[in-house]
Structure formats: C-alpha cells, structure tokens
Design an enzyme around this catalytic site. Structure first.
Site, short mmCIF file in Angstrom:
data_model
loop_
_atom_site.label_atom_id
_atom_site.label_comp_id
_atom_site.label_asym_id
_atom_site.label_seq_id
_atom_site.Cartn_x
_atom_site.Cartn_y
_atom_site.Cartn_z
N ASP A 468 -2.43 -12.23 -9.81
CA ASP A 468 -3.09 -12.38 -11.10
C ASP A 468 -2.27 -13.36 -11.93
O ASP A 468 -1.13 -13.67 -11.59
CB ASP A 468 -3.18 -11.01 -11.78
CG ASP A 468 -4.04 -11.05 -13.02
OD1 ASP A 468 -4.86 -11.98 -13.14
OD2 ASP A 468 -3.89 -10.16 -13.87
N ASP A 667 -1.82 -5.03 -11.18
CA ASP A 667 -1.19 -4.05 -12.07
C ASP A 667 -1.43 -2.62 -11.63
O ASP A 667 -0.93 -1.69 -12.26
CB ASP A 667 -1.66 -4.25 -13.51
CG ASP A 667 -3.18 -4.08 -13.64
OD1 ASP A 667 -3.82 -3.59 -12.69
OD2 ASP A 667 -3.71 -4.44 -14.70
N ASP A 671 -6.85 -3.52 -10.78
CA ASP A 671 -6.84 -4.17 -9.46
C ASP A 671 -6.81 -3.17 -8.31
O ASP A 671 -6.62 -3.56 -7.16
CB ASP A 671 -5.62 -5.10 -9.36
CG ASP A 671 -5.69 -6.24 -10.36
OD1 ASP A 671 -6.80 -6.76 -10.58
OD2 ASP A 671 -4.65 -6.62 -10.91
#
Length: 779
Positions: A468, A667, A671
């Site tokens: 990310d 995280d 996710d």
C-alpha cells in the site's frame, strides 16, 4: 515528595467473640479470634489465614485491599504448557516425554528456571564417566603399559567389570530403557528404541558370558572365558549422556531470544496512589487503569497512555528501529521499551497477557510449535527409519555370525550394536524445528514476528511484493504543502476559510489542512451548515461566505469554473501531492495541496528488495497521477491506483493465477482479504495489534525495512534447514553401512560401538550448532 514506605502495618487488640472474614490475599474464609493474624490499612482491618498471606499483603496492601487479587487473575491459571522440540504438535500440561520420539518435553515459553532433565542427565553423565574410566583401563590398559587384567587375573577382571557396569546400566541408563519401552508401547520406534536395544544387547550378552560361559560354543571361548562388552555398554551410555547434555544446553540457547524479550519488562512498576504517594509494586499486581511513574532509564512496565510529561522512548528492542521516538501527553507507549531522558506519568491500558510484549512472545512461541512443509520429507523418512535399522542390525549379526572370521560371535555383536547405536534419527528430526525456533527468536529481535513456519518457508519463495502507499511507503500523516490563490483573497484568507470549513471533517487530509493553518498561527472561525458530499468534498458557511472545498466534481456541482487552475493542479499531482480546489461565494479562489511525506527508509528498502530479486507493486486508493509520481520517485515496478480493498484481493488472485508467488503487505484490517489470499500475508503493525489473524508475518516497525529483514531471514532459515537435512541424511546414509561392516572386507575396518555412540551424539549437536548460527544472521 514521593513516599517510598507509604504503608504502615498496625496490629491492634482483637475484640472478644468469634466471627469470620475473607483473606484478601488467597480468598480463604478465616475464623477471627484473638490469635488471628491481622493488619489495618486505609481505615479497614484485614485478616489472614497464614504468615505467608500476611507477608504478601504487607508488600502491596493497596492491591489486595482494593480486592484486585480476587477480581483479576494476572497469572495464567492454566500454568505452563510443555511441548516436544522435535514434534511441536505435542502439547501437554505437565512435563514428561514425547510419545512419538521419546525426547523430554520442554516449556513452550522458556523460563530462567534450570532444566530438570539437564541437571539429572549431567549427574548421570559424571557418574557414568567415573565408572567408564577404570573399565577402559582394565580392558585396554595393555595398550598404555597397564596390564591390569594380568595383574588381577582375567576372571577377577570380568567380575570387577560386572560390578562397575551394572549400576550404570540399571540406574544411570534407566531413562534410556524407560523411553525405549514407551516407544514400543506407543508403536512409535525412535532413537531410544535403538539405544535401548544396543546397550541392552551388549549388557545381556556380557551377563551370559560372565555367568553362563558354557552356553557358548567352544569356538567362541578362550579357555573357560568368553569376551564381554561391559566397557562398551558403559562407554556408550556415557557418550550418549555427553551428547544429550550438549544437546540440551544448545537447545536452551534457542530460547534465548524469548527469554530476552521476557526480560525487557521490569519486575516492578512504580504505582502512583490517589493520594499522590508512590511505591514499587510487583508487575503482576498492575491492573488496567493504574497510574504509574516511569523515570529516566526505566523500562516501560506495561502498555499505557502518557498522562503527563515528555520523553524520547527507545523502541528498538521491539521494532528493531534504532532511533528513539518522542512521546508526550496522549501518546501510547509499549511495555518493554526504554524511557531515555524524561519522567512520565502513564495510565496502564493493557497488562499481563494483553500487552504487545506478551503477544510477541506468544507469536514466537507459536512459530516454534508450527511445522514447515519441508519437514514432511524428514517425517516420512523417520517413520520407516527405525524398523529398517533394526532389520539391518539383525541381518548384519547373522551375516557376521555365518561368514565372519573368528571369533565370529564377537564380530556379529559388535556390528549389530554399532548399527543400532549410530543410526539415531534424532538429528533428522531436529533439523527443521530447531532452525525454525532459532529463526523465530532472531526475527522477534529485529521486529519481524513469524506466526508459523510455513509462512517463513513461503516467504523464501516469494517473487512479487504488493504494498500500500499510505502508511507503508509514506508516513501516513499528511501535511499541508502549498496554498495557491487565483482571486482577490490572499493565501492567508483562503487557507483560513478552508481550514475553518475542514474543522468539521474527520478526513486525514482535512486534519492536515487544519494543522497547517494552526501551525501558521491562524485563528479559525466556526463553520455553519457544514455538509460533506461523498466522493466530492465539503461545503458550508464561514464568516458569512459560502465556502466549498473538494475535487473537480465538487466545482462542477456548484457551477464554478476551474479550468485555468487545472494545469497548476496537475503539476502538484505530478509532484506526488493531493490538490484540492477552493471556491468562495461561487467563485474559484485557489488550491490547497497536501502531501504524505515518504518515509526516509522507503527508497533504500525498495532498492534492497530489488537486489533480493523481488518485483514491487504499489496498490493504492490514491489517484493515478499522485501514485505514479511516488512510484517513479521510488523506482516501484508497477502501479495500481484508485483500488478498493476488494480490488486488492482481485489483484492478488490475478497475479497468483499467472504463476507469481505473492507477499501482500497491508494494515491487517482493510487489507485482510488480500492478506489471506496471498501466499504470505504481511501485517504492517505499529504495536497496536501484533496478532493479526490474516497475516503469517507481522512487521512491528510498520515499514518496508522490516519486509527486507523478513525476506533475508526466510532465505537464511530455509538454507539452514536444507543444510541440516543434508547433514542428517548424509550422516545416516554413510554411518549405517560402515557400522554394519561393509568396509571390513576391503580395509579391515570395523566400527567400534563406542565410536558409533560418539558419532551419534555429535550428529545431533552439530545440527543444533548449525541452527544456532541463525542467531547471528545479519538482517
């Protein structure tokens, strides 16, 4: 001034009459009379069932007087659990031996308590060695100019050997025979089966030769005597004990990392009482909500929130990051980290098993108990290994008995015992779990938590990493960078109006604008009629002006022409910033730009990932231009922008379908689907929740440096396991035929059972020593 002795223990004359009370320490009902132990605290009288409970109360009366000893159980009532180092699926509530391999069980979480088995085996080893020395001198003394047998007579020497050997075989070696019998009962032949058969065969043969020499054929006797193996049996037992002691000591070192983690938390914490007095209370007495004082140089005792003070905290022992972190009022601190220079007052939020440190220890212990797929090969070989070895020993015995030179029986016994002793499968069984245990501990020291062995093995095979942007590549804390005006208002006026409007929003970008305005010293008015329009922006009234802030869609909705500012906005986006348009009273007023700074460690980490052979893909919900700007700056291989959590899972599935081995870093919340779908899920933890169910690996540092460490650790561990398995396989493949005597026809070499015992012991020690090298691997 804090009082170090705030509690006075007051004895008073008890009134006449019998009644009962509850002991505040142990909860037992106490009959109250003149002789009952008692104390007074905070205006109340407490009674105790014993001197022990009275002493405990005196040490921390606040804890017991408040009823916390009865209402909260800080100690795990289930107690320590025990597992097998070779078969971690075995889990018991008490010590004992493994029903599969016979090894002594060890606590799942290492403690500072000395190993009972190590103490016992060390004692038995020295007693065996004391008996082995005269036995060797009596049987081999002639080689060193000490013909003891000639001095005392051959028959007397045999009786002396019997007297020396019997206590060793029947007492010292008793654990070997007990485990050997258990292996037969459990239909699980293992190393102890072979040892019990080998030592038992040598001793029983010697007994028969001593007391029933007449049962042996004439060819096997020398006069009235038959050769014995007392010295071989005792030396074998001694050498096995030497190997076991070395192995146990080495195995204890694999738990050093967990013990080091446990030692991070102090034994006491300085509690601040409601009246302001302070004292040092045992750590296990601290409960959530307690106020604590942490002085410079002290370790933070539990997870907590800073209530007062400011200091820098060294979190390197948990996250692996070397730079101290500034903490002030409202910030959270983690138990086990080190307070550097300031004094803090903190409120405990998580204690006992709920702390981050406890969760880390649990994860490391859990990884130690997990099984790697590569271990399946060793398991399949071990399942047929012992029966095969017993068969080889029997065949060797009869081949030597039928075709060997005189004395054939002596050669047959030597070969059979040597085969049984040398073919210990211990090294084979330890090869994988001992490496996993050491690697899990080493990872924890570097802020890399391994949930299970399979995740570590898969991480070594990964070729693609999906990350990310926000919070992983960047700091996750956007900051105001630019204010561009196009109308009559000044930068200050436009920013003040935008920030006043954004005070009503909880969006991270809004927080960045408000913080930027306050940093510049602007005073912000209240906004009226605040309205958030999903996917577009916000609007409302500030100081009598209609103010709107958002993306181009927002400007179109309120009919504001923003075409002249589009190029400026594109330039800001190309620089990796998020540009937002501001309109005042239906006229375009300017642009405010916010950027999430890239972490200082990110660029170097991505270079390292590339050097390690990984492709790096960014998957972010940010717009395409901003994402591409960040990716270009960092050298990221591929960008997917504007993706939702479900899109990330679809991306993982698509890449896996193409044959890629995927590690997904997220995280652990939004996710979670993608983490579960990837070959390896990696949670970018920052100390809030380290035990993320969807992830096989958790990085406490929360950045890509941890990902680099995880990759290096995985590669080193798999390489170490393969080395161990190769050594164990090669040792047994070469050792068994040599012990059986295949070299005798060519070179006249026949392996002594004593040499076989030494080789067997050293094989396990060598495997453990190789695994311990992982403690020093550079990450």
């Amino acid at each position: 001034m804090a009082d170090d002795h705030p509690h006075e223990h007051v004895h008073a004359q008890m009134p006449q009459g019998a009644n009962t009370d509850t002991d505040p320490v142990c909860g037992m009902t106490v009959e109250v009379n003149e002789s009952t132990r008692h104390a007074q605290y905070d205006g109340k009288r407490f009674h105790f069932c014993s001197e022990n409970c009275e002493t405990k109360f005196e040490a921390d009366p606040y804890y017991y007087a408040s009823g916390n000893a009865q209402n909260t159980q800080m100690v795990d009532q289930a107690g320590t659990q025990w597992t097998c180092p070779m078969h971690p699926e075995i889990l018991k509530d008490a010590p004992g031996s493994c029903p599969i391999c016979g090894m002594a069980l060890e606590p799942t979480v290492p403690s500072d308590e000395p190993s009972e088995e190590l103490t016992d085996f060390t004692r038995r080893m020295w007693i065996s060695a004391i008996a082995a020395v005269p036995l060797v001198i009596m049987t081999m003394g002639e080689l060193f100019g000490l013909p003891v047998r000639d001095w005392i007579g051959h028959q007397t020497a045999i009786y002396v050997e019997f007297l020396l050997a019997t206590p060793i075989i029947l007492w010292a070696a008793l654990p070997f025979f007990e485990r050997g019998v258990e292996s037969i009962k459990n239909v699980s032949p293992n190393m102890w089966t072979l040892i019990a058969l080998g030592v038992g065969a040598a001793y029983i043969y010697s007994l028969a030769a001593t007391f029933l020499p007449g049962v042996f054929p004439e060819a096997y006797r020398s006069g009235d005597n038959v050769g014995t193996y007392y010295e071989a049996a005792v030396v074998i037992v001694t050498l096995i004990f030497v190997g076991q002691v070395l192995e146990l000591r080495a195995r204890e070192r694999t738990g050093d990392a967990i013990r080091a983690l446990l030692d991070l938390a102090p034994k006491t914490a300085r509690r601040i009482l409601p009246d302001g007095t302070e004292y040092d209370a045992p750590l296990e007495h601290i409960i959530a909500g307690d106020m604590l004082r942490v002085r410079p140089g002290d370790s933070i005792p539990v997870d907590a929130e800073v209530i007062e003070g400011r200091s820098s905290i060294d979190e390197s022992m948990i996250t692996g990051e070397p730079l101290p972190v500034e903490k002030g009022e409202g910030d959270r601190v983690t138990g086990g980290t080190l307070n550097k220079n300031g004094t803090l007052a903190i409120r405990a939020t998580q204690v006992g098993a709920d702390t981050v440190l406890s969760q880390i220890v649990d994860m490391v212990a859990g990884a130690k108990r997990s099984r790697a797929p590569i271990q399946g090969l060793a398991d399949r070989v071990s399942s047929v290994f012992v029966p095969t070895v017993v068969l080889i020993a029997i065949v060797s015995f009869f081949v030597w008995l039928s075709f060997g030179p005189d004395p054939a029986l002596a050669f047959a016994v030597t070969a059979a015992v040597s085969v049984l002793i040398i073919a210990c499968p211990c090294a084979l069984g330890l090869a994988t779990p001992i490496s996993i245990t050491t690697a899990a501990g080493r990872g924890a020291q570097a802020g890399v938590l391994i949930k299970d062995a399979e995740a570590l093995e898969r991480m070594a095979k990964v070729d693609t990493v999906i990350v990310d942007k926000t919070g992983t590549l960047t700091q996750g804390r956007p900051k105001l960078t630019d204010v561009v005006v196009t109308g009559d208002q000044s930068e200050t006026e436009v920013l003040a109006l935008a920030a006043a409007l954004e005070r009503g929003s909880e969006h991270p970008l809004a927080e960045a604008i408000v913080e930027g305005a306050l940093t510049r010293g602007l005073s912000l008015e209240n906004a009226n009629g605040f309205e958030a329009i999903t996917g577009k922006g916000v609007r409302g009234q500030v100081q009598g002006h209609d103010v709107a802030l958002g993306n181009p869609a927002m400007m179109r909705e309120i009919g504001v022409d923003y075409a002249l500012a589009e190029n400026t906005a594109d330039d800001l986006r190309a620089a990796g910033k998020t540009a937002m348009f501001v309109a005042v009273d239906a006229k375009f007023a300017g642009i405010v730009a916010v950027a999430d700074p890239i972490k200082e460690t990110t660029a170097g980490a991505i270079e390292d990932l590339h050097r390690l052979g990984l492709r790096v893909i960014m998957a972010t919900g940010d717009n395409q231009k901003t994402a591409e700007a960040v990716a270009q700056k960092l050298g990221i291989d591929e960008v997917h922008a504007g993706v939702l959590p479900e899109d990330k899972k679809a991306l993982v599935d698509q890449l896996r379908a193409s044959g890629a081995k995927i590690a997904m870093a997220g995280d652990g919340v939004n996710d979670a689907p993608a983490l579960a779908a990837a070959d390896v899920g990696i949670a970018m933890g920052t100390g809030a929740d380290v035990a993320v169910e969807s992830a096989g690996i958790t990085l406490l540092g929360g950045d890509l440096v941890g990902l680099v460490r995880a990759r290096k650790l995985a590669k080193a561990t798999v390489r170490n396991i393969k080395q161990n398995l190769f050594f164990a396989f090669a040792y047994n493949t070469a050792g068994v035929p040599v012990a059986a005597g295949v070299l005798y026809p060519f070179f006249g070499l026949l392996l002594s059972p004593m040499i076989a015992a030494a080789a067997m012991s050293l094989s396990s020690v060598s495997v453990i020593a190789n695994a311990l090298r992982l403690r020093r691997v550079k990450l």
